[in-house]
Motif scaffolding. Structure first.
Motif, PDB file in Angstrom:
ATOM      1  N   LEU A  71       0.811  -1.222   0.000  1.00 12.75           N
ATOM      2  CA  LEU A  71       0.000   0.000   0.000  1.00 12.75           C
ATOM      3  C   LEU A  71       0.837   1.261   0.000  1.00 12.75           C
ATOM      4  CD1 LEU A  71      -2.817  -0.934   2.526  1.00 12.75           C
ATOM      5  CD2 LEU A  71      -2.739  -1.293   0.052  1.00 12.75           C
ATOM      6  N   VAL A  72       2.110   1.135   0.341  1.00 11.28           N
ATOM      7  CA  VAL A  72       2.945   2.327   0.490  1.00 11.28           C
ATOM      8  C   VAL A  72       4.107   2.398  -0.485  1.00 11.28           C
ATOM      9  CG1 VAL A  72       2.342   2.644   2.913  1.00 11.28           C
ATOM     10  CG2 VAL A  72       4.309   1.239   2.331  1.00 11.28           C
ATOM     11  N   THR A  73       4.314   1.334  -1.254  1.00 14.66           N
ATOM     12  CA  THR A  73       5.438   1.283  -2.176  1.00 14.66           C
ATOM     13  C   THR A  73       4.938   1.080  -3.604  1.00 14.66           C
ATOM     14  OG1 THR A  73       6.732   0.195  -0.436  1.00 14.66           O
ATOM     15  CG2 THR A  73       7.626   0.119  -2.673  1.00 14.66           C
ATOM     16  N   GLY A  74       5.316   1.974  -4.498  1.00 12.98           N
ATOM     17  CA  GLY A  74       4.960   1.802  -5.904  1.00 12.98           C
ATOM     18  C   GLY A  74       5.692   0.613  -6.492  1.00 12.98           C
ATOM     19  N   ASP A  75       5.065  -0.101  -7.405  1.00 14.80           N
ATOM     20  CA  ASP A  75       5.652  -1.278  -8.052  1.00 14.80           C
ATOM     21  C   ASP A  75       6.220  -2.245  -7.014  1.00 14.80           C
ATOM     22  OD1 ASP A  75       6.256  -2.880 -10.254  1.00 14.80           O
ATOM     23  OD2 ASP A  75       8.284  -2.049 -10.429  1.00 14.80           O
ATOM     24  N   HIS A  76       5.414  -2.535  -6.011  1.00 18.32           N
ATOM     25  CA  HIS A  76       5.833  -3.356  -4.873  1.00 18.32           C
ATOM     26  C   HIS A  76       6.071  -4.814  -5.266  1.00 18.32           C
ATOM     27  CE1 HIS A  76       6.098  -4.617  -0.700  1.00 18.32           C
ATOM     28  NE2 HIS A  76       5.266  -5.602  -0.986  1.00 18.32           N
ATOM     29  N   ARG A  77       7.133  -5.379  -4.725  1.00 22.00           N
ATOM     30  CA  ARG A  77       7.430  -6.811  -4.863  1.00 22.00           C
ATOM     31  C   ARG A  77       7.384  -7.420  -3.462  1.00 22.00           C
ATOM     32  NH1 ARG A  77       6.653  -8.307  -9.913  1.00 22.00           N
ATOM     33  NH2 ARG A  77       7.463  -6.703 -11.283  1.00 22.00           N
ATOM     34  N   ARG A  78       6.733  -8.567  -3.345  1.00 21.19           N
ATOM     35  CA  ARG A  78       6.614  -9.242  -2.048  1.00 21.19           C
ATOM     36  C   ARG A  78       7.988  -9.685  -1.570  1.00 21.19           C
ATOM     37  NH1 ARG A  78       1.569  -7.748  -0.345  1.00 21.19           N
ATOM     38  NH2 ARG A  78       0.021  -8.280  -1.915  1.00 21.19           N
ATOM     39  N   TYR A  79       8.234  -9.469  -0.287  1.00 21.43           N
ATOM     40  CA  TYR A  79       9.536  -9.774   0.307  1.00 21.43           C
ATOM     41  C   TYR A  79       9.678 -11.254   0.647  1.00 21.43           C
ATOM     42  CZ  TYR A  79      13.519  -9.552   3.467  1.00 21.43           C
ATOM     43  OH  TYR A  79      14.728  -9.766   4.071  1.00 21.43           O
ATOM     44  N   GLY A  80       8.577 -11.877   1.030  1.00 16.65           N
ATOM     45  CA  GLY A  80       8.637 -13.277   1.448  1.00 16.65           C
ATOM     46  C   GLY A  80       7.449 -14.057   0.928  1.00 16.65           C
ATOM     47  N   ASN A  81       7.260 -15.231   1.507  1.00 17.36           N
ATOM     48  CA  ASN A  81       6.159 -16.108   1.137  1.00 17.36           C
ATOM     49  C   ASN A  81       5.065 -16.047   2.194  1.00 17.36           C
ATOM     50  OD1 ASN A  81       7.702 -17.173  -1.080  1.00 17.36           O
ATOM     51  ND2 ASN A  81       8.806 -18.432   0.394  1.00 17.36           N
ATOM     52  N   ALA A  82       3.826 -16.155   1.763  1.00 21.17           N
ATOM     53  CA  ALA A  82       2.686 -16.246   2.680  1.00 21.17           C
ATOM     54  C   ALA A  82       1.935 -17.522   2.354  1.00 21.17           C
ATOM     55  CB  ALA A  82       1.782 -15.038   2.531  1.00 21.17           C
ATOM     56  N   THR A  83       1.734 -18.366   3.375  1.00 16.35           N
ATOM     57  CA  THR A  83       1.084 -19.660   3.201  1.00 16.35           C
ATOM     58  C   THR A  83       0.031 -19.856   4.282  1.00 16.35           C
ATOM     59  OG1 THR A  83       3.196 -20.544   2.389  1.00 16.35           O
ATOM     60  CG2 THR A  83       1.516 -22.149   3.013  1.00 16.35           C
ATOM     61  N   ALA A  84      -1.137 -20.347   3.892  1.00 19.85           N
ATOM     62  CA  ALA A  84      -2.193 -20.655   4.859  1.00 19.85           C
ATOM     63  C   ALA A  84      -1.777 -21.898   5.649  1.00 19.85           C
ATOM     64  CB  ALA A  84      -3.510 -20.901   4.139  1.00 19.85           C
ATOM     65  N   LEU A  85      -1.708 -21.785   6.973  1.00 21.03           N
ATOM     66  CA  LEU A  85      -1.364 -22.947   7.799  1.00 21.03           C
ATOM     67  C   LEU A  85      -2.582 -23.842   8.020  1.00 21.03           C
ATOM     68  CD1 LEU A  85       1.087 -21.610  10.524  1.00 21.03           C
ATOM     69  CD2 LEU A  85       1.579 -22.873   8.430  1.00 21.03           C
ATOM     70  N   ASN A  86      -3.761 -23.232   7.978  1.00 22.42           N
ATOM     71  CA  ASN A  86      -5.010 -23.982   8.035  1.00 22.42           C
ATOM     72  C   ASN A  86      -5.994 -23.256   7.127  1.00 22.42           C
ATOM     73  OD1 ASN A  86      -5.691 -21.752   9.645  1.00 22.42           O
ATOM     74  ND2 ASN A  86      -5.398 -22.885  11.539  1.00 22.42           N
ATOM     75  N   ASP A  87      -7.205 -23.727   7.031  1.00 22.87           N
ATOM     76  CA  ASP A  87      -8.174 -23.049   6.175  1.00 22.87           C
ATOM     77  C   ASP A  87      -8.338 -21.609   6.660  1.00 22.87           C
ATOM     78  OD1 ASP A  87      -8.436 -25.423   4.839  1.00 22.87           O
ATOM     79  OD2 ASP A  87     -10.406 -25.910   5.653  1.00 22.87           O
ATOM     80  N   CYS A  88      -8.217 -20.656   5.754  1.00 24.56           N
ATOM     81  CA  CYS A  88      -8.229 -19.232   6.104  1.00 24.56           C
ATOM     82  C   CYS A  88      -9.248 -18.460   5.276  1.00 24.56           C
ATOM     83  CB  CYS A  88      -6.863 -18.598   5.831  1.00 24.56           C
ATOM     84  SG  CYS A  88      -5.539 -19.189   6.868  1.00 24.56           S
ATOM     85  N   ARG A  89      -9.769 -17.420   5.878  1.00 26.13           N
ATOM     86  CA  ARG A  89     -10.553 -16.412   5.161  1.00 26.13           C
ATOM     87  C   ARG A  89      -9.819 -15.093   5.359  1.00 26.13           C
ATOM     88  NH1 ARG A  89     -15.324 -15.167   7.337  1.00 26.13           N
ATOM     89  NH2 ARG A  89     -15.956 -14.090   5.459  1.00 26.13           N
ATOM     90  N   LEU A  90      -9.492 -14.448   4.236  1.00 30.21           N
ATOM     91  CA  LEU A  90      -8.704 -13.217   4.263  1.00 30.21           C
ATOM     92  C   LEU A  90      -9.469 -12.078   3.612  1.00 30.21           C
ATOM     93  CD1 LEU A  90      -5.242 -14.617   3.094  1.00 30.21           C
ATOM     94  CD2 LEU A  90      -6.117 -14.444   5.435  1.00 30.21           C
TER      95      LEU A  90
END
Length: 127
Positions: free
Chosen positions: A69-88
């Motif tokens: 939200l604060v960086t133009g042309d943002h690239r994700r720094y790491g990985n995000a993985t659902a550890l269990n069923d998630c609603r986001l």
């Protein structure tokens, strides 16, 4: 995160974009382009970085991916993985600004949550 922030995210979810992820499903990977942050409504998400050498768990009521939200042309720094069923809740910049306008404490609570997470990571690196 306080109950108030989770309540705000739930209210936004009733009129916004909610995505479901199954346990083990990748939400995003390091290097991916990003233009939104996520609020965890249900479940637990693991963020990992440095080739998965370090990680943290994000619980319901917390957010992750805010750099988008604060960086133009943002690239994700790491990985995000659902550890269990998630609603986001998916929040682009416009939705985030709307949430802050409707509930200014939401921004303060998110900053507090991010600060607490950074302190926890810093403390774990000292060990």
């Amino acid at each position: 995160m306080t109950v108030h922030a989770l309540d705000t995210m739930r209210a936004l979810a009733s009129q916004g974009e909610v995505c479901a992820f199954a346990a083990g499903e990748r939400i995003f990977s390091a290097g991916d382009s990003g233009d939104c942050m996520f609020g965890v409504l249900e479940g637990v998400v693991q963020l990992s970085w440095n080739g998965d050498a370090a990680h943290e768990e994000i619980q319901a009521g917390d957010v992750f991916g805010a750099g988008a939200l604060v960086t133009g042309d943002h690239r994700r720094y790491g990985n995000a993985t659902a550890l269990n069923d998630c609603r986001l809740l998916v929040m682009n910049r416009e939705k985030f600004l709307f949430a802050v306008q409707e509930s200014p404490m939401f921004a303060i609570e998110l900053l507090g949550s991010i600060d607490e997470r950074l302190r926890h990571i810093k403390d774990s690196l000292r060990r």
